[in-house]
Write an enzyme that holds these catalytic residues in place. Structure first.
Site, PDB file in Angstrom:
ATOM      1  N   THR A 165      49.172  53.175  44.093  1.00 34.37           N
ATOM      2  CA  THR A 165      48.135  54.161  43.625  1.00 34.37           C
ATOM      3  C   THR A 165      47.543  54.099  42.205  1.00 34.37           C
ATOM      4  OG1 THR A 165      49.134  56.086  44.911  1.00 34.37           O
ATOM      5  CG2 THR A 165      47.745  56.705  43.210  1.00 34.37           C
ATOM      6  N   TYR A 191      42.834  58.348  49.230  1.00 31.08           N
ATOM      7  CA  TYR A 191      42.074  57.266  48.397  1.00 31.08           C
ATOM      8  C   TYR A 191      43.024  55.950  49.058  1.00 31.08           C
ATOM      9  CZ  TYR A 191      46.642  58.089  46.480  1.00 31.08           C
ATOM     10  OH  TYR A 191      48.123  58.185  46.312  1.00 31.08           O
ATOM     11  N   THR A 246      54.197  54.661  44.329  1.00 34.57           N
ATOM     12  CA  THR A 246      55.116  55.460  44.061  1.00 34.57           C
ATOM     13  C   THR A 246      56.059  55.835  45.333  1.00 34.57           C
ATOM     14  OG1 THR A 246      53.871  57.293  44.478  1.00 34.57           O
ATOM     15  CG2 THR A 246      54.243  56.886  42.440  1.00 34.57           C
ATOM     16  N   ASP A 247      55.581  55.415  46.312  1.00 36.24           N
ATOM     17  CA  ASP A 247      56.156  55.857  47.709  1.00 36.24           C
ATOM     18  C   ASP A 247      57.688  54.942  47.853  1.00 36.24           C
ATOM     19  OD1 ASP A 247      54.217  57.423  48.638  1.00 36.24           O
ATOM     20  OD2 ASP A 247      53.459  56.046  50.071  1.00 36.24           O
ATOM     21  N   LYS A 279      61.381  60.254  44.482  1.00 42.58           N
ATOM     22  CA  LYS A 279      60.319  61.185  44.775  1.00 42.58           C
ATOM     23  C   LYS A 279      60.561  62.533  45.666  1.00 42.58           C
ATOM     24  CE  LYS A 279      55.587  60.347  46.150  1.00 42.58           C
ATOM     25  NZ  LYS A 279      54.616  59.445  46.704  1.00 42.58           N
ATOM     26  N   GLU A 321      84.053  64.850  55.954  1.00 46.48           N
ATOM     27  CA  GLU A 321      83.640  65.077  57.285  1.00 46.48           C
ATOM     28  C   GLU A 321      84.065  64.117  58.336  1.00 46.48           C
ATOM     29  OE1 GLU A 321      82.352  68.120  58.197  1.00 46.48           O
ATOM     30  OE2 GLU A 321      82.568  69.007  56.248  1.00 46.48           O
TER      31      GLU A 321
END
Length: 362
Positions: free
Chosen positions: A45, A59, A125-126, A198, A319
């Site tokens: 981006t 975009y 950023t992903d 993120k 667990e």
């Protein structure tokens, strides 16, 4: 017929020339004192563009080259001597293991050069947090490496890319960042590669370090660190990718109510050498999936119990009986970062106890 210039005018011109020369020499000397930072661009981006100035979603990523990114922030020249290099030009959802190996090798090559003091990597950023953690484990230098991105394309009103890039270069050029591991700089904040994630699809404050907290701020053209990561990184890791051209296949299987074994069986059948089970709660295992998990482990597939929760420690033998099942607990790593560590761990060992040691170390 020409006339000689008056002596006083000649003296004035000479004095001006000397002043200009002195100013140029002073500027050159000042520039020589600045750190040398290389910007490696990968797309994302921060290099994107939208149809209008109000386009902040929908975009097109990765349309602007590194030279234009640098030209858009002339203030960079005040904090570092900057060079740019276009490594990739992709949206970060397309980042692959092969991209990581190529990038990491380039970073190590550059940092071994005496004329490179730090590196900034522009990134979508992903998957920025994943690339950052991968580099944190394989970069072999104490010199600063800073990843930076943007939540809005450069064409948008109040685009965050330019100031993020400026801050990242400032950080990479600083003595304060030396030896701190790979860092992430967005929204005037400094985060450790291991712990940042993120947290929001589109807001400017998306990158956070839940629970453990960010490392510091960038304010007034200066980085301020308040704490550092306690986990080993960069020069203190045992991972060497210099001769690797591929990484072991490791996949993530997500836990949910009414979960069955179909996804797990599919990734094992496709050749996975390791599986991250992103379980509910404290990495809990659904009863329907346990037989397939056991079968996969018996086939030699490493199983790591992580959690989809996003915060907290996955307790070993909590667990599930990890000792009996021969599984590994992910500690505080989220599933996507647990995958990265397991891939690198498998280049060193296939012993679950040895790999568990790595999860507690890194």
């Amino acid at each position: 017929m020409s006339h000689p210039l008056p002596a006083r005018l000649l003296q004035t011109l000479f004095a001006c020339a000397m002043l200009l020369t002195s100013a140029a020499q002073a500027a050159a000397a000042s520039a020589d004192k600045l750190a040398h930072v290389t910007i490696l661009a990968t797309g994302g981006t921060i290099a994107g563009s939208g149809a209008t100035s109000t386009t902040t979603v929908g975009y097109t990523a990765a349309t602007v080259g590194v030279d234009r990114l640098i030209q858009a922030v002339p203030e960079l020249a005040k904090v570092a001597q900057v060079k740019g290099e276009q490594v990739f030009q992709i949206a970060s959802e397309n980042m692959s293991n092969e991209h990581w190996l190529t990038l990491a090798k380039r970073v190590n090559t550059l940092l071994a050069q005496p004329d490179v003091d730090g590196i900034v990597i522009t990134h979508g950023t992903d998957t920025l947090e994943e690339t950052a953690y991968f580099l944190d484990l394989v970069v072999k230098s104490k010199k600063p490496v800073v990843l930076v991105g943007a939540m809005r394309p450069g064409t948008a009103l109040s685009a965050d890319g330019p100031i993020n890039l400026y801050n990242a270069v400032l950080l990479a050029a600083s003595e304060e960042a030396i030896g701190k591991g790979v860092l992430v700089a967005l929204n005037d904040q400094i985060h450790a590669a291991r712990d940042v994630t993120k947290t929001n699809t589109s807001t400017l404050d998306s990158f956070k370090t839940p629970e453990l907290g960010m490392l510091g701020y960038i304010q007034g053209n200066k980085p301020y660190f308040y704490h550092v990561s306690a986990r080993k990184h960069t020069v203190d890791t045992e991972f060497d990718i210099s001769k690797l051209d591929a990484l072991p296949q490791v996949d993530i299987v997500y836990g949910y109510a009414n979960m069955g074994p179909a996804a797990l069986n599919a990734v094992v059948a496709s050749g996975a050498k390791g599986v991250i089970h992103a379980g509910v709660g404290d990495g809990s295992l659904a009863g329907k999936v346990v037989p397939s998990l056991k079968a996969a482990r018996q086939q030699g597939v490493l199983i790591v119990r992580a959690s989809r929760v996003g915060q907290g420690i996955v307790a070993r033998n909590g667990e599930a009986n990890d000792d009996e099942l021969d599984f590994v607990a992910a500690d505080t790593l989220n599933p996507q970062k647990a995958r990265i560590l397991l891939m690198l761990a498998l280049t060193r060992s296939t012993d679950s106890k040895e790999i568990q040691r790595m999860f507690y170390r890194y």
